[in-house]
Design a protein around this motif. Structure first.
Motif, PDB file in Angstrom:
ATOM      1  N   GLY A  78      37.233  32.799  43.549  1.00  0.00           N
ATOM      2  CA  GLY A  78      36.634  32.432  42.128  1.00  0.00           C
ATOM      3  C   GLY A  78      35.141  31.555  42.519  1.00  0.00           C
ATOM      4  O   GLY A  78      34.556  31.629  41.595  1.00  0.00           O
ATOM      5  N   ARG A  79      35.318  30.572  43.576  1.00  0.00           N
ATOM      6  CA  ARG A  79      33.924  29.830  43.528  1.00  0.00           C
ATOM      7  C   ARG A  79      32.786  30.656  43.902  1.00  0.00           C
ATOM      8  O   ARG A  79      31.717  30.306  43.638  1.00  0.00           O
ATOM      9  CB  ARG A  79      34.453  28.811  44.605  1.00  0.00           C
ATOM     10  CG  ARG A  79      35.171  27.463  44.216  1.00  0.00           C
ATOM     11  CD  ARG A  79      35.463  26.429  45.188  1.00  0.00           C
ATOM     12  NE  ARG A  79      35.409  26.925  46.663  1.00  0.00           N
ATOM     13  CZ  ARG A  79      36.461  26.990  47.158  1.00  0.00           C
ATOM     14  NH1 ARG A  79      37.632  26.602  46.907  1.00  0.00           N
ATOM     15  NH2 ARG A  79      36.716  27.444  48.637  1.00  0.00           N
ATOM     16  N   GLY A  80      33.180  31.773  44.324  1.00  0.00           N
ATOM     17  CA  GLY A  80      32.139  32.566  44.922  1.00  0.00           C
ATOM     18  C   GLY A  80      31.562  33.788  43.632  1.00  0.00           C
ATOM     19  O   GLY A  80      30.558  34.499  44.031  1.00  0.00           O
ATOM     20  N   GLY A  81      32.172  33.666  42.605  1.00  0.00           N
ATOM     21  CA  GLY A  81      31.705  34.443  41.697  1.00  0.00           C
ATOM     22  C   GLY A  81      32.345  35.672  41.608  1.00  0.00           C
ATOM     23  O   GLY A  81      32.054  36.636  40.875  1.00  0.00           O
ATOM     24  N   LEU A  82      33.420  36.138  42.348  1.00  0.00           N
ATOM     25  CA  LEU A  82      34.274  37.014  42.384  1.00  0.00           C
ATOM     26  C   LEU A  82      35.507  37.413  41.826  1.00  0.00           C
ATOM     27  O   LEU A  82      36.176  38.375  42.074  1.00  0.00           O
ATOM     28  CB  LEU A  82      34.459  37.561  44.061  1.00  0.00           C
ATOM     29  CG  LEU A  82      33.105  37.680  44.990  1.00  0.00           C
ATOM     30  CD1 LEU A  82      33.628  37.872  46.477  1.00  0.00           C
ATOM     31  CD2 LEU A  82      32.011  38.510  44.131  1.00  0.00           C
ATOM     32  N   ALA A  83      35.856  36.559  40.704  1.00  0.00           N
ATOM     33  CA  ALA A  83      37.129  36.604  40.160  1.00  0.00           C
ATOM     34  C   ALA A  83      37.191  37.938  39.341  1.00  0.00           C
ATOM     35  O   ALA A  83      38.463  38.453  39.497  1.00  0.00           O
ATOM     36  CB  ALA A  83      37.157  35.439  38.953  1.00  0.00           C
ATOM     37  N   GLU A  84      36.274  38.601  38.979  1.00  0.00           N
ATOM     38  CA  GLU A  84      36.405  39.798  38.159  1.00  0.00           C
ATOM     39  C   GLU A  84      35.723  40.968  38.929  1.00  0.00           C
ATOM     40  O   GLU A  84      35.300  41.963  38.281  1.00  0.00           O
ATOM     41  CB  GLU A  84      35.869  39.745  36.998  1.00  0.00           C
ATOM     42  CG  GLU A  84      36.716  38.571  35.854  1.00  0.00           C
ATOM     43  CD  GLU A  84      36.449  38.522  34.735  1.00  0.00           C
ATOM     44  OE1 GLU A  84      35.504  39.512  34.202  1.00  0.00           O
ATOM     45  OE2 GLU A  84      36.508  37.563  34.082  1.00  0.00           O
ATOM     46  N   SER A  85      35.543  40.708  40.273  1.00  0.00           N
ATOM     47  CA  SER A  85      34.940  41.871  41.266  1.00  0.00           C
ATOM     48  C   SER A  85      36.108  43.111  41.122  1.00  0.00           C
ATOM     49  O   SER A  85      37.169  42.835  41.279  1.00  0.00           O
ATOM     50  CB  SER A  85      34.919  41.353  42.582  1.00  0.00           C
ATOM     51  OG  SER A  85      34.494  42.242  43.536  1.00  0.00           O
ATOM     52  N   PRO A  86      35.488  44.067  41.109  1.00  0.00           N
ATOM     53  CA  PRO A  86      36.175  45.368  41.396  1.00  0.00           C
ATOM     54  C   PRO A  86      36.781  45.368  42.469  1.00  0.00           C
ATOM     55  O   PRO A  86      38.196  46.011  42.442  1.00  0.00           O
ATOM     56  CB  PRO A  86      35.140  46.634  41.164  1.00  0.00           C
ATOM     57  CG  PRO A  86      33.991  46.236  40.563  1.00  0.00           C
ATOM     58  CD  PRO A  86      33.988  44.566  40.978  1.00  0.00           C
ATOM     59  N   GLY A  87      36.540  44.780  43.699  1.00  0.00           N
ATOM     60  CA  GLY A  87      37.224  44.834  44.923  1.00  0.00           C
ATOM     61  C   GLY A  87      38.558  44.036  44.852  1.00  0.00           C
ATOM     62  O   GLY A  87      39.706  44.253  45.416  1.00  0.00           O
ATOM     63  N   VAL A  88      38.549  42.900  43.808  1.00  0.00           N
ATOM     64  CA  VAL A  88      40.014  42.339  43.688  1.00  0.00           C
ATOM     65  C   VAL A  88      40.945  43.047  43.172  1.00  0.00           C
ATOM     66  O   VAL A  88      42.156  42.973  43.615  1.00  0.00           O
ATOM     67  CB  VAL A  88      39.639  41.196  42.600  1.00  0.00           C
ATOM     68  CG1 VAL A  88      40.897  40.400  42.219  1.00  0.00           C
ATOM     69  CG2 VAL A  88      38.593  40.094  43.569  1.00  0.00           C
ATOM     70  N   GLU A  89      40.438  44.451  42.361  1.00  0.00           N
ATOM     71  CA  GLU A  89      41.690  45.022  42.005  1.00  0.00           C
ATOM     72  C   GLU A  89      42.144  45.860  42.981  1.00  0.00           C
ATOM     73  O   GLU A  89      43.226  46.515  42.979  1.00  0.00           O
ATOM     74  CB  GLU A  89      41.358  45.778  40.738  1.00  0.00           C
ATOM     75  CG  GLU A  89      40.470  44.980  39.634  1.00  0.00           C
ATOM     76  CD  GLU A  89      39.944  46.047  38.509  1.00  0.00           C
ATOM     77  OE1 GLU A  89      40.055  47.118  38.763  1.00  0.00           O
ATOM     78  OE2 GLU A  89      39.442  45.517  37.435  1.00  0.00           O
ATOM     79  N   LEU A  90      41.663  46.142  43.948  1.00  0.00           N
ATOM     80  CA  LEU A  90      41.901  46.879  45.101  1.00  0.00           C
ATOM     81  C   LEU A  90      43.087  46.192  46.000  1.00  0.00           C
ATOM     82  O   LEU A  90      43.631  46.843  46.919  1.00  0.00           O
ATOM     83  CB  LEU A  90      40.863  47.492  46.105  1.00  0.00           C
ATOM     84  CG  LEU A  90      39.998  48.080  45.366  1.00  0.00           C
ATOM     85  CD1 LEU A  90      38.739  48.667  46.278  1.00  0.00           C
ATOM     86  CD2 LEU A  90      40.359  49.475  44.623  1.00  0.00           C
ATOM     87  N   VAL A  91      43.339  44.842  46.032  1.00  0.00           N
ATOM     88  CA  VAL A  91      44.179  44.122  46.698  1.00  0.00           C
ATOM     89  C   VAL A  91      45.556  44.507  46.606  1.00  0.00           C
ATOM     90  O   VAL A  91      45.969  44.393  45.293  1.00  0.00           O
ATOM     91  CB  VAL A  91      43.995  42.575  46.652  1.00  0.00           C
ATOM     92  CG1 VAL A  91      44.827  41.896  47.633  1.00  0.00           C
ATOM     93  CG2 VAL A  91      42.641  42.317  47.230  1.00  0.00           C
ATOM     94  N   ASP A  92      46.441  44.957  47.267  1.00  0.00           N
ATOM     95  CA  ASP A  92      47.734  45.250  47.181  1.00  0.00           C
ATOM     96  C   ASP A  92      48.456  44.222  47.167  1.00  0.00           C
ATOM     97  O   ASP A  92      48.992  43.404  48.036  1.00  0.00           O
ATOM     98  CB  ASP A  92      48.159  46.319  48.204  1.00  0.00           C
ATOM     99  CG  ASP A  92      49.652  46.854  48.065  1.00  0.00           C
ATOM    100  OD1 ASP A  92      50.407  46.217  47.362  1.00  0.00           O
ATOM    101  OD2 ASP A  92      49.965  47.756  48.799  1.00  0.00           O
ATOM    102  N   ARG A  93      48.769  43.717  45.709  1.00  0.00           N
ATOM    103  CA  ARG A  93      49.566  42.429  45.600  1.00  0.00           C
ATOM    104  C   ARG A  93      51.120  42.324  45.820  1.00  0.00           C
ATOM    105  O   ARG A  93      51.661  41.412  46.135  1.00  0.00           O
ATOM    106  CB  ARG A  93      49.334  42.139  44.166  1.00  0.00           C
ATOM    107  CG  ARG A  93      47.921  41.733  43.830  1.00  0.00           C
ATOM    108  CD  ARG A  93      47.646  41.340  42.352  1.00  0.00           C
ATOM    109  NE  ARG A  93      46.534  42.069  41.888  1.00  0.00           N
ATOM    110  CZ  ARG A  93      46.053  42.065  40.625  1.00  0.00           C
ATOM    111  NH1 ARG A  93      46.692  41.766  39.572  1.00  0.00           N
ATOM    112  NH2 ARG A  93      44.856  42.481  40.165  1.00  0.00           N
TER     113      ARG A  93
END
Length: 256
Positions: free
Chosen positions: A159-174
């Protein structure tokens, strides 16, 4: 946090004392709870995510037979995103921007990194790349695994790096990342809330045992010891963080 720093004197050469550390750090306790034949704790003090990615792939490449037979479980506690690894004078050195270095060349490099190259966006981008890279490697070779955040949640680092809504975040297998996106889901945050003891900056024996119990429960609930299918299931979609505020870097681990 994974090595078991401060469970004993970290510089004590006594092998009995070091065996005590290995047995009582969370990997050793997790191995007991899961009835593992062998536990390999490959962590080092102040280790970076650069090192985690490099050494994990290197270790698994050297143990391909066990990996191919589905006899492994890999558990990764991701470290502070600001930490780096540099190869200087024939060896890899772990660098934290505010931590002094014994090697003069590494100290000079640390000073330059802190002054010119350290940036929250770069740290967050590198962290996400490392998570997805290791996830893809483990999925490709069908190696059971579990990730978690050791020091602070990815919620804050990304979040601090501005990636909270990055498409890559959606690829993490939670399903294989313990409390991903939870601001209070890191090992450090959970153990502080649990009231377990600390030795200096690191958990005491009861904290390591508590964390091992939580990971073992996650492994059992998610049936994570089963070898993944050849094609991994699609991870959940949608932003992991949404519109939330992000905490500053965890100063307890900055060594100012």
């Amino acid at each position: 946090m994974t090595y078991g720093a401060e469970l004993v004197d970290d510089l004590d050469p006594d092998p009995e004392r070091q065996r005590y550390r290995e047995q009582n750090a969370w990997p050793g306790r997790l191995g007991e709870f899961l009835d593992a034949d062998r536990v390999v704790n490959d962590a080092v003090i102040s280790g970076s995510n650069d090192r985690i990615l490099r050494t994990t792939i290197d270790w698994l490449a050297g143990h391909r037979e066990a990996a191919e037979q589905g006899q492994l479980l890999v558990v990764i506690g991701w470290s502070g995103a600001m930490r780096r690894e540099f190869y200087v004078d024939g060896a890899f050195h772990q660098v934290i921007p505010y931590q002094p270095q014994r090697h003069p060349d590494v100290q000079q490099l640390t000073d330059l990194y802190r002054k010119f190259a350290w940036h929250e966006h770069e740290c967050a981008t590198r962290l996400l790349t490392q998570i997805l890279s290791l996830q893809a490697f483990l999925q490709q070779y069908r190696i059971p695994y579990l990730f978690f955040d050791a020091i602070e949640g990815s919620f804050d680092s990304l979040g601090r790096g501005g990636l909270a809504e990055s498409p890559g975040v959606e690829l993490v297998d939670r399903s294989r990342f313990y409390r991903f996106g939870d601001a209070d889901g890191s090992m450090a945050a959970v153990l502080r809330a649990s009231g377990t003891g600390w030795n200096g900056r690191h958990p005491a024996e009861d904290g390591h045992e508590t964390w091992a119990h939580k990971l073992a429960a996650q492994v059992a609930a998610g049936q994570l010891l089963r070898r993944p299918a050849a094609v991994a299931a699609a991870p959940p979609t949608g932003p992991a963080f949404g519109r939330r505020s992000f905490r500053p870097a965890n100063r307890d681990f900055l060594y100012p």
